[in-house]
Design an enzyme around this catalytic site. Structure first.
Site, PDB file in Angstrom:
ATOM      1  N   HIS A 145       9.490  -0.609  -0.336  1.00  0.00           N
ATOM      2  CA  HIS A 145       8.766  -0.013   0.796  1.00  0.00           C
ATOM      3  C   HIS A 145       9.547   1.116   1.469  1.00  0.00           C
ATOM      4  CE1 HIS A 145       5.638  -2.943   0.499  1.00  0.00           C
ATOM      5  NE2 HIS A 145       6.392  -3.960   0.862  1.00  0.00           N
ATOM      6  N   ASP A 270       5.982 -12.378  -5.135  1.00  0.00           N
ATOM      7  CA  ASP A 270       5.113 -12.732  -4.016  1.00  0.00           C
ATOM      8  C   ASP A 270       3.626 -12.688  -4.382  1.00  0.00           C
ATOM      9  OD1 ASP A 270       5.453  -9.999  -4.221  1.00  0.00           O
ATOM     10  OD2 ASP A 270       6.274  -9.742  -2.210  1.00  0.00           O
TER      11      ASP A 270
HETATM   12  C1  3YP Z   1       6.641  -6.871   5.344  1.00  0.00           C
HETATM   13  C2  3YP Z   1       6.065  -7.089   6.721  1.00  0.00           C
HETATM   14  C3  3YP Z   1       4.782  -7.818   6.540  1.00  0.00           C
HETATM   15  C4  3YP Z   1       4.591  -8.005   5.064  1.00  0.00           C
HETATM   16  C5  3YP Z   1       5.950  -7.865   4.487  1.00  0.00           C
HETATM   17  C6  3YP Z   1       5.926  -7.507   3.021  1.00  0.00           C
HETATM   18  C7  3YP Z   1       7.299  -7.516   2.454  1.00  0.00           C
HETATM   19  C8  3YP Z   1       7.285  -7.463   0.955  1.00  0.00           C
HETATM   20  O1  3YP Z   1       7.436  -8.411   0.247  1.00  0.00           O
HETATM   21  N1  3YP Z   1       7.080  -6.329   0.355  1.00  0.00           N
HETATM   22  O2  3YP Z   1       7.076  -6.223  -0.983  1.00  0.00           O
HETATM   23 ZN    ZN Z   2       6.196  -7.821  -1.627  1.00  0.00          ZN
END
Ligand code: 3YP
Ligand code: ZN
Length: 372
Positions: A145, A270
């Site tokens: 991210h 996930d």
């Molecule tokens: C980050 C804030 C709410 C969802 C979360 C996702 C994190 C993740 O596993 N990104 O691949």
């Molecule tokens: Zn994720």
């Protein structure tokens, strides 16, 4: 060239301090009560490492040390101001946040983030130099991210983007494909590489899970990069049926058309049926079959060069079995370990492609024809 698989874990990956909130920061104002384990507490990843160890699989792997990335490695894909802010907040007594207010890190978090990016680089370097046949880097914190100017969604630096840029600028590769099967959108690589055809970024994710305003099929990159960002949003509820169809009709044809010198997988677990942060239905055998497809694809197009980098995955009890299946398959080794949860999870469905899933995936498959 050796047939041994590379594997990276570092004790400090298990030392990330995700704070005393569960997902949001704890506060008496918002009545978000403090809790012992943040959803991204590093125990989940340490438990995956321990299953790799306890199953005996680790004896078949070549363990590679993670070296910290250099500042210059980070700056290939991030702004100086982002790097400097992480460094400064890392020096604060209680650390800081990677950028969006839900990505806390503790004092010294910069050092762990540099080790995660450096682990990604080492995995790519040893594969490209032929010291190992392929590699799994169980790195933490995650990266997919993180955008050029900020961290986001638990991610500090974009480990996959750092490794892809290293492969291009230092190792001299011309084309790198990123296949992101984390259940969330790979917005970071889209932000960083959206304007170039030197990196193909394919993200298969739950539609609008996170970030909820990106990851749409219509986002296809820009300028010279048009067509080289490929998003495959899936409806909630999909399992191996949807994922295998998405791989067979979108991911594999796209990578075949692109002919990369290296495939990097943003490997989150996930999308599993046990995950608290998404609503998909993958099980360990589903992940095994996806990576089997990528191992065969890499043999066909990228001299076998395949590097998995750990991203998300928040079920402390189930992520280890997903990781074990993937690494067994990449190594070509069976430890004989059964997924202990199969009796509970195995008959819940999700292995059959449903019509609305087929429709969504077919809409993405037409985008492949613009890849050359
Ligand atoms: C980050 C804030 C709410 C969802 C979360 C996702 C994190 C993740 O596993 N990104 O691949
Ligand atoms: Zn994720």
């Amino acid at each position: 060239m050796t047939s041994t698989m590379g594997y990276i874990w570092n004790t400090l990956y298990g030392w990330t301090d995700t704070g005393s909130g569960g997902l949001l920061p704890p506060s008496t104002d918002s009545l978000t009560q403090p809790i012992g384990h943040h959803v991204a507490h590093p125990d989940t990843k340490r438990r995956m490492h321990e299953l790799i160890s306890a199953s005996g699989l680790i004896d078949s792997l070549k363990q590679i040390d993670a070296a910290p990335a250099a500042e210059a490695d980070i700056l290939r894909v991030h702004d100086q101001s982002h790097y400097d802010r992480i460094l400064a907040e890392s020096a604060l007594p209680k650390g800081g946040d990677a950028g969006d207010g839900v990505s806390p890190f503790g004092h010294g978090g910069h050092r762990i983030a540099m080790l995660a990016a450096g682990g990604a680089i080492e995995a790519v370097r040893t594969v490209v130099e032929g010291q190992v046949s392929n590699a799994y880097a169980l790195i933490n914190p995650p990266g997919h991210h993180a955008e050029r100017s900020t961290g986001r969604g638990f991610c500090t630096f974009n480990n996959g983007a750092v490794a892809a840029a290293y492969a291009r600028d230092v190792l001299g590769l011309k084309r790198v494909a990123i296949v992101d099967w984390d259940v969330h959108h790979g917005n970071g690589a889209q932000d960083i590489f959206g304007g170039t055809a030197e990196v193909l970024n394919i993200s298969v994710h739950q539609d609008r899970c996170f970030p909820s305003d990106s990851g749409f099929r219509e986002e296809r990159g820009h300028g010279e990069g048009f067509g080289y960002t490929l998003n495959v949003p899936l409806p909630p509820g999909g399992g191996s049926g949807a994922y295998e169809y998405a791989f067979d009709t979108v991911v594999l044809p796209a990578v075949r058309a692109y002919k990369p010198d290296l495939i990097i997988v943003a490997s989150g677990f996930d999308a599993s049926i046990m995950d608290p942060l998404a609503r998909m239905m993958m099980r360990s055998e589903g992940f095994r079959s996806l990576v089997r497809k990528l191992v065969d694809l890499a043999a066909e197009v990228s001299q076998g060069r395949l590097v998995c980098l750990q991203e998300g995955g928040y079920s402390p009890i189930y992520v280890p079995f997903c990781g074990l299946a993937v690494i067994e398959e990449m190594a070509g080794v069976s430890t004989g370990t059964q997924d202990a949860y199969t009796p509970i999870l195995g008959a819940m469905g999700g292995d059959k492609l449903l019509e609305h899933e087929r429709e969504a995936i077919d809409l993405a498959s037409v985008l492949v024809s613009d890849i050359h």
